[in-house]
Design a protein around this motif. Structure first.
Motif, PDB file in Angstrom:
ATOM      1  N   MET A   1       0.842  -1.200   0.000  1.00  0.00           N
ATOM      2  CA  MET A   1       0.000   0.000   0.000  1.00  0.00           C
ATOM      3  C   MET A   1       0.875   1.246   0.000  1.00  0.00           C
ATOM      4  O   MET A   1       1.877   1.304   0.701  1.00  0.00           O
ATOM      5  N   MET A   6      -2.078   4.756   3.018  1.00  0.00           N
ATOM      6  CA  MET A   6      -1.994   4.380   4.430  1.00  0.00           C
ATOM      7  C   MET A   6      -2.321   5.567   5.328  1.00  0.00           C
ATOM      8  O   MET A   6      -3.050   5.437   6.319  1.00  0.00           O
ATOM      9  N   LEU A 110       8.308   8.361  12.138  1.00  0.00           N
ATOM     10  CA  LEU A 110       8.156   7.595  10.900  1.00  0.00           C
ATOM     11  C   LEU A 110       8.717   8.403   9.722  1.00  0.00           C
ATOM     12  O   LEU A 110       8.627   9.622   9.713  1.00  0.00           O
TER      13      LEU A 110
ATOM     14  N   LEU B  99      -0.027   0.115  10.153  1.00  0.00           N
ATOM     15  CA  LEU B  99       0.373   1.476   9.838  1.00  0.00           C
ATOM     16  C   LEU B  99       1.878   1.604   9.639  1.00  0.00           C
ATOM     17  O   LEU B  99       2.345   2.164   8.639  1.00  0.00           O
ATOM     18  N   VAL B 100       2.633   1.059  10.584  1.00  0.00           N
ATOM     19  CA  VAL B 100       4.085   1.176  10.475  1.00  0.00           C
ATOM     20  C   VAL B 100       4.569   0.393   9.250  1.00  0.00           C
ATOM     21  O   VAL B 100       5.461   0.828   8.525  1.00  0.00           O
ATOM     22  N   GLY B 102       2.924   0.083   6.529  1.00  0.00           N
ATOM     23  CA  GLY B 102       2.612   0.893   5.356  1.00  0.00           C
ATOM     24  C   GLY B 102       3.476   2.115   5.208  1.00  0.00           C
ATOM     25  O   GLY B 102       3.629   2.641   4.110  1.00  0.00           O
ATOM     26  N   LEU B 103       4.021   2.596   6.314  1.00  0.00           N
ATOM     27  CA  LEU B 103       4.734   3.868   6.264  1.00  0.00           C
ATOM     28  C   LEU B 103       6.245   3.727   6.406  1.00  0.00           C
ATOM     29  O   LEU B 103       6.972   4.656   6.096  1.00  0.00           O
TER      30      LEU B 103
END
Lengths: 310, 285
Positions: A1, A6, A110, B99-100, B102-103
């Motif tokens: 994705m 996301m 991130l 999430l992590v 995906g990122l």
């Protein structure tokens, strides 16, 4: 994705009101519709007609289609109002909440640029929320069409049931167009709310409203003019006259003559004939708004990137 | 040896006060560096500068990049745990992993999952339902599953009980650290991490007062517990500090010949905390 997808999923996870609030209103409309339908059926059974049949007799397929469109358009407008309120509160909250609960440090751990993060929020407001609303609208309109169509069939006319699909398609397309131009027109407002959310330490709603009010007041005091107030008003409601043709043929007349109610509709060309993006695309308001939006958006990205909370 | 972080003349002012006052330091790959200092000494400011979370003057390179301009590229190879309680409370555990994944391109989800399987954390739990210790475990699971070159820990175990703290550093040392990884850590609980550190940096009032490897500290500093009757003799050797413990005088010496002090009493390598207190006092004097 992809990271952008996301990030948008994250917004939907965090801000569940985006889908829940329009859904709740949609469910409410359906419930009211259902009650009204039951009422009509009951009256019909109890009183054996009560004039509804006579009124329905005056309808033809064209008028039934127009009436259906109007009913659906009213749902679309109501859901749109709800959606705009949800969007405003979403935008005010989205960058403020992560600072308030200090989770911004997690997000910043991130490898995603601030441009992408803030961009995902603007995209959510301008594209994702309208799409969600459009889907909810279509589902609600379908339900209400089925309920009303069957009720009317019971009351003596199948016109609504047969007019529904075309009417829904037209309203949905018109609604999609309205949502698109509305998002473009409101981009400066959306970006302003993002900036307030990124910048304000508390009372985001107040900070969103006070500066424009203060500018208006200052202009009134110093210059005695109301240009800024007109600009704001134009920004809030000005898009619809620009984006839709003002066609005097498209009118709805209700005529009441004593006991006799007659529906006289001139809805000859349908809703889609109203769609007219030409004057919007040519208007300085659209392009000026986009430039202002870009400025506010850049400022919001900059504030999120370089704001040092300590 | 690869230098991961290189700061020269790093300064940061808040208003008129200097949080960092022209600091120079560098961090090499494969080290575990403790950044130690009192509150307000500039520790967090230094970490924020390294992570690109604050503006600064001077020159700072992290993995060869400027954290002011290339922050999100740097974050591909740098992880940090700022404080245990900062994971978003509305997320669910499995959403967090998704999430992590995906990122973060260097996240290995199955690694995180197998680490979590050893804990009592359930995938469907919301983070707001987890205890503080469990949130730390989750955050640690995320960080351990990321193939990062530099891990920055800012008071990572604040407010946790001793079991979690031990577990935390045990996992870091046992399952995470190797010669390709580098860790920069600040904490108030120096005693708990001094056995895992390879280097220490003392920072006070925006300046580095000591920057040494643990090996050279044991060569350079000695602590001698002396009976009171020989205290004057010890004082004549010029100790850095003197304290009293259970009726004996404890002297800290810097660069002193061990043969000179051995006859005076029991000689040992000082603890980081004692050394720190002595160094700060020396600076203040």
């Amino acid at each position: 994705m992809s990271p952008m997808r996301m990030l948008i999923r994250r917004e939907l996870w965090e801000h569940r009101a985006i889908s829940l609030v329009p859904l709740a209103f949609g469910a409410l409309f359906i419930a009211v519709n259902l009650l009204a339908a039951l009422g009509v059926v009951k009256v019909h059974i109890d009183a054996g007609g009560l004039g509804l049949s006579e009124m329905l007799q005056s309808l033809d397929a064209h008028k039934a289609g127009a009436l259906t469109q109007i009913g659906m358009a009213l749902i679309a407008v109501s859901l749109n109002t709800v959606m705009l309120l949800v969007t405003a509160f979403y935008l005010l909250d989205c960058l403020y909440a992560e600072r308030k609960d200090r989770s911004n440090l997690f997000w910043k751990s991130l490898p995603v640029s601030d441009l992408k993060v803030v961009g995902s929020k603007l995209l959510t407001a301008a594209l994702v929320i309208p799409l969600v609303t459009l889907v909810i609208f279509t589902a609600v309109a379908l339900c209400m069409y089925a309920i009303t169509g069957v009720t009317m069939l019971f009351s003596g006319t199948g016109l609504f049931l047969s007019a529904g699909p075309l009417a829904l398609a037209e309203v949905a397309l018109t609604h999609a167009y309205a949502l698109a131009v509305q998002s473009l027109w409101y981009l400066p407002i959306f970006a302003w709310l993002l900036l307030v959310s990124a910048w304000s330490r508390r009372a985001v709603l107040l900070w969103a409203i006070l500066p424009p009010v203060a500018v208006q007041a200052a202009e009134g005091l110093l210059l005695g003019t109301t240009h800024f107030a007109e600009l704001i008003k134009e920004r809030l409601i000005g898009v619809y006259p620009l984006a839709f043709a003002d066609d005097s043929h498209q009118q709805l007349h209700w005529q009441y003559e004593g006991e006799h109610a007659d529906v006289d509709l001139e809805f000859s060309d349908g809703l889609l004939a109203l769609v007219d993006p030409g004057s919007l695309i040519g208007s300085p308001g659209l392009w000026g708004g986009l430039i202002v939006a870009a400025l506010f958006f850049s400022a919001a990205v900059w504030v999120r990137r370089f704001r040092d909370e300590s | 040896m690869t230098t991961l972080v290189k700061a020269s003349g790093l300064s940061k002012h808040y208003g008129g006060a200097a949080a960092l006052d022209g600091v120079d330091f560098q961090i090499e790959q494969g080290r575990i560096v403790g950044l130690i200092g009192p509150n307000g000494a500039g520790k967090t400011t230094a970490l924020k500068a390294v992570l690109g979370l604050t503006s600064f003057e001077g020159d700072l390179r992290v993995l060869g990049r400027d954290p002011r301009r290339e922050r999100h590229q740097i974050m591909q190879d740098v992880c940090f745990i700022a404080d245990v309680a900062v994971l978003p409370r509305w997320l669910r555990v499995k959403q967090t992993l998704e999430l992590v994944q995906g990122l973060h391109p260097k996240f290995n989800r199955s690694k995180a999952e197998s680490f979590l399987a050893k804990t009592s954390i359930k995938p469907d739990s919301k983070i707001s339902q987890l205890s503080k210790g469990m949130v730390t475990q989750l955050h640690l699971a995320l960080v351990m599953a990321i193939e990062a070159r530099l891990l920055v820990l800012d008071e990572p175990t604040l407010g946790l009980d001793i079991l979690f703290r031990k577990q935390f550093y045990g996992s870091i040392l046992g399952d995470y650290f190797d010669e390709n990884r580098t860790i920069l850590v600040t904490t108030h609980q120096v005693e708990e991490i001094e056995h895992i550190l390879t280097d220490v940096m003392f920072i006070d009032q925006g300046r580095i007062v000591l920057d040494e490897s643990m090996d050279s500290i044991s060569n350079r500093f000695l602590e001698v517990a002396v009976n009171p009757d020989r205290a004057d003799e010890a004082r004549s050797l010029g100790p850095v500090s003197e304290t009293e413990v259970f009726g004996r005088r404890v002297f800290l010496f810097e660069n002193v010949d061990i043969d000179h002090v051995r006859p005076l009493g029991d000689v040992r390598t000082p603890g980081i905390a004692d050394l720190f207190v002595a160094k700060i006092k020396e600076q203040a004097a």
